[in-house]
Design a protein around this motif. Structure first.
Motif, mmCIF file in Angstrom:
data_model
loop_
_atom_site.group_PDB
_atom_site.id
_atom_site.type_symbol
_atom_site.label_atom_id
_atom_site.label_comp_id
_atom_site.label_asym_id
_atom_site.label_seq_id
_atom_site.Cartn_x
_atom_site.Cartn_y
_atom_site.Cartn_z
ATOM 1 N N CYS A 116 -8.695 -5.069 1.087
ATOM 2 C CA CYS A 116 -7.350 -4.490 1.011
ATOM 3 C C CYS A 116 -7.381 -3.010 1.381
ATOM 4 O O CYS A 116 -8.254 -2.267 0.936
ATOM 5 C CB CYS A 116 -6.768 -4.662 -0.387
ATOM 6 S SG CYS A 116 -5.078 -4.018 -0.490
ATOM 7 N N ALA A 117 -6.418 -2.597 2.206
ATOM 8 C CA ALA A 117 -6.351 -1.197 2.641
ATOM 9 C C ALA A 117 -6.134 -0.259 1.456
ATOM 10 O O ALA A 117 -6.576 0.885 1.474
ATOM 11 C CB ALA A 117 -5.222 -1.031 3.661
ATOM 12 N N THR A 132 0.849 -1.192 0.000
ATOM 13 C CA THR A 132 0.000 0.000 0.000
ATOM 14 C C THR A 132 0.889 1.248 0.000
ATOM 15 O O THR A 132 0.547 2.250 -0.611
ATOM 16 C CB THR A 132 -0.950 0.018 1.214
ATOM 17 O OG1 THR A 132 -0.174 -0.043 2.399
ATOM 18 C CG2 THR A 132 -1.904 -1.153 1.197
ATOM 19 N N CYS A 185 -5.996 -4.850 5.593
ATOM 20 C CA CYS A 185 -6.046 -5.952 4.637
ATOM 21 C C CYS A 185 -6.430 -7.229 5.397
ATOM 22 O O CYS A 185 -5.875 -7.506 6.453
ATOM 23 C CB CYS A 185 -4.701 -6.152 3.966
ATOM 24 S SG CYS A 185 -4.068 -4.677 3.158
ATOM 25 N N GLU A 216 -6.479 -12.086 -0.713
ATOM 26 C CA GLU A 216 -7.002 -10.996 0.103
ATOM 27 C C GLU A 216 -8.517 -10.904 -0.037
ATOM 28 O O GLU A 216 -9.036 -10.920 -1.149
ATOM 29 C CB GLU A 216 -6.377 -9.677 -0.350
ATOM 30 C CG GLU A 216 -5.148 -9.314 0.441
ATOM 31 C CD GLU A 216 -4.727 -7.881 0.184
ATOM 32 O OE1 GLU A 216 -4.432 -7.186 1.140
ATOM 33 O OE2 GLU A 216 -4.707 -7.487 -0.994
ATOM 34 N N CYS A 252 -2.601 -6.734 -2.279
ATOM 35 C CA CYS A 252 -1.218 -6.921 -1.842
ATOM 36 C C CYS A 252 -0.686 -8.245 -2.381
ATOM 37 O O CYS A 252 -0.502 -9.212 -1.628
ATOM 38 C CB CYS A 252 -1.149 -6.874 -0.331
ATOM 39 S SG CYS A 252 -1.669 -5.285 0.324
HETATM 40 ZN ZN LIG Z 1 -3.743 -5.191 0.989
#
Ligand SMILES: [Zn+2]
Length: 547
Positions: A166-167, A125, A174, A163, A140
């Motif tokens: 996800c952020a 990220t 995440c 994932e 990610c």
């Molecule tokens: Zn992520």
């Protein structure tokens, strides 16, 4: 070895030849975020987000696979879960992300591995935030690859981590999940995308080969994550009593209950197990801590001196008694009097001690008038008092007076889980900036029989610090003899009470060592065929080589 005991800096070594950094036997290369962002930008622009994600996944996968096999070689893991969780710890300290595993089910024998967890501050990220003109990425992929590679090595079959949130796409953190590939129910096309592989089959074959060579079989135990959590939440080192295992925890629970009472305590344990440390703990929690804590070793003085030291004397009661002396029973006031090696008291002083305990008063040498005793008595012995009672060298009535609350300190070899935390504790005290212990040193310390117990361990760490200076503590810094087999080879083999399967592995390696590496001789001794020996040795080889 447990995952929670991993220290990042201890894993990084220097190539002895050229001083370049190594992780396991692989050359290491440290790289910061700005150049990674440059790389990310280039591959995103040239390959597009989907292929770039797959490339990063493969990159991560390779790293994770190597990590798992290196860690399996470096340490004897307590069980499969610990080996798996070590990967999570390493992903965090290596800077990939702060990783937490929330759920883990790992039964290697049955081919089951599933887990779920979270990543915070993922490196990807960060990289993505630095990219220009690139649409939000698909997640990610580098981390998912690293976790997939590691888990695949653990299970010995392909595991895929994906994932779920996800952020980088706006989620608070995440969230990922890992399962064996076939459990995901993915179409071949989706799999191909994930792995970016023309033929997934080739990759599986390659993985199997890598595992055959490097992966070490660990005892298949069903310790669930819950039990790991419970143990790592066990009381932390406090006030000189550092422990994590059940053996010491039981003693400390009893000590905490007994401390505030006035009851006499008898502490038994081999030399060096920390009897005085426990006595001081009792004193600090007795409500008498403002009063004195006085300690005397009953073996250290000749009987007549010991008598006046304990019970006091009047001026002129013997040659050299130039003034009155109160004696420790009285000087301790309402505090604690600690009588170490109480088994060494001569019989006539045993009678006097018994009277002091029964009548709560002492009579000084040469005196007629009794002095009141208010102190709490804690006695200790490294000899078996019941045996001495049976042999007639210790009074039975005194034994029962002393052993109102008996506490037995376990020897260090029966609390091996405490060896590494204790060693680190002593190292921290002596040299807070030390880079720590090498994995080989940890293996030697955990295998040692420690006849001198915690005190011996403290001395060994001090010795090693003197030799190592600012270097990391390795086997070459440990005292001679520590690397040798424990005096009782069976105790060494059975260290940590392994499963039968693990014991078999260790014993096979031991026999091979004894035969000087002669496999056919070892197979004959073990009464097994060469193929069975070969299978067992594949797992045990690293230990056999180390000796
Ligand atoms: Zn992520």
């Amino acid at each position: 070895m447990r995952a929670a005991d991993l220290r990042g800096l201890e894993l990084i070594t220097q190539d002895p030849q050229n001083k370049l950094p190594l992780f396991g036997s692989a050359r290491l290369f440290l790289v910061g975020v700005p150049p990674l962002t440059r790389l990310g930008q280039d591959i995103m622009e040239r390959l597009g987000p989907a292929t770039a994600g797959a490339v990063l996944f493969r990159f991560g996968y390779e790293a994770g696979l190597g990590m798992a096999t290196s860690l399996a070689d470096m340490y004897p893991w307590e069980n499969d879960n610990e080996w798996f969780l070590a990967g999570s710890v390493v992903r965090s300290f290596s800077g990939l992300a702060l990783e937490e595993i929330d759920h883990l089910r790992f039964e290697r024998g049955q081919g089951i591995l599933s887990f779920r967890g979270r990543w915070r501050d993922s490196i990807q990220t960060l990289i993505h935030a630095g990219l220009q003109g690139i649409p939000p990425h698909s997640g990610c992929s580098l981390l998912a690859g690293a976790a997939s590679g590691y888990a695949s090595a653990c299970l010995g079959r392909e595991v895929l981590v994906r994932e779920l949130a996800c952020a980088a796409q706006g989620a608070p953190e995440c969230i990922f999940e890992g399962r064996a590939v076939e459990e995901w129910g993915l179409a071949p096309e989706e799999l191909r995308q994930q792995f970016s592989l023309p033929q997934v089959g080739d990759e599986v074959g390659r993985l199997r080969q890598a595992l055959e060579q490097a992966s070490r079989e660990l005892a298949a135990q069903r310790d669930e994550l819950e039990s790991l959590r419970r143990r790592s939440l066990a009381p932390e080192p406090q006030e000189g009593m550092l422990y994590r295992g059940q053996a010491m925890a039981r003693v400390m629970v009893l000590a905490a209950k007994a401390a505030p009472t006035a009851a006499t305590v008898l502490i038994t344990g081999e030399t060096g197990t920390g009897k005085e440390v426990l006595a001081r703990f009792l004193h600090r929690h007795s409500g008498r801590e403002a009063e004195p804590f006085l300690a005397i070793n009953c073996a250290a003085l000749p009987p007549n001196l010991l008598e006046s030291e304990l019970f006091g004397h009047l001026r002129g009661s013997f040659t050299g008694a130039e003034r009155d002396k109160k004696g420790l029973f009285v000087e301790a006031g309402a505090g604690t009097l600690f009588l170490d090696e109480v088994g060494e008291l001569p019989l006539e002083l045993q009678a006097k001690l018994l009277r002091a305990l029964q009548e709560k008063e002492v009579r000084p040498v040469g005196g007629v008038k009794g002095q009141p005793v208010r102190a709490r008595i804690v006695a200790a012995s490294n000899r078996s008092l019941p045996e001495m009672v049976a042999a007639g060298s210790f009074r039975e009535d005194l034994y029962y007076r002393l052993a109102v609350i008996p506490m037995a300190l376990p020897p260090l070899r029966q609390r091996r889980e405490d060896i590494l935390p204790l060693a680190r504790h002593f190292l921290e005290q002596l040299r807070p900036d030390s880079p720590g212990f090498s994995p080989a040193a940890v293996r030697l310390m955990e295998a040692h029989a420690w006849p001198g117990n915690v005190r011996e361990l403290a001395n060994v760490v001090e010795y090693a610090v003197v030799l190592a200076g600012n270097e990391r503590l390795g086997p070459e810094h440990l005292p001679p003899g520590l690397g040798q087999a424990p005096t009782d080879p069976l105790a060494g083999l059975a260290a940590g009470l392994p499963s039968q399967e693990e014991l078999l592995r260790r014993y096979t390696a031991y026999v091979l060592e004894q035969t000087g590496g002669n496999k056919s001789q070892a197979a004959r001794i073990l009464g097994i065929g060469p193929n069975t020996l070969w299978r067992r040795l594949k797992a045990a080889a690293p230990d056999a080589q180390r000796g």
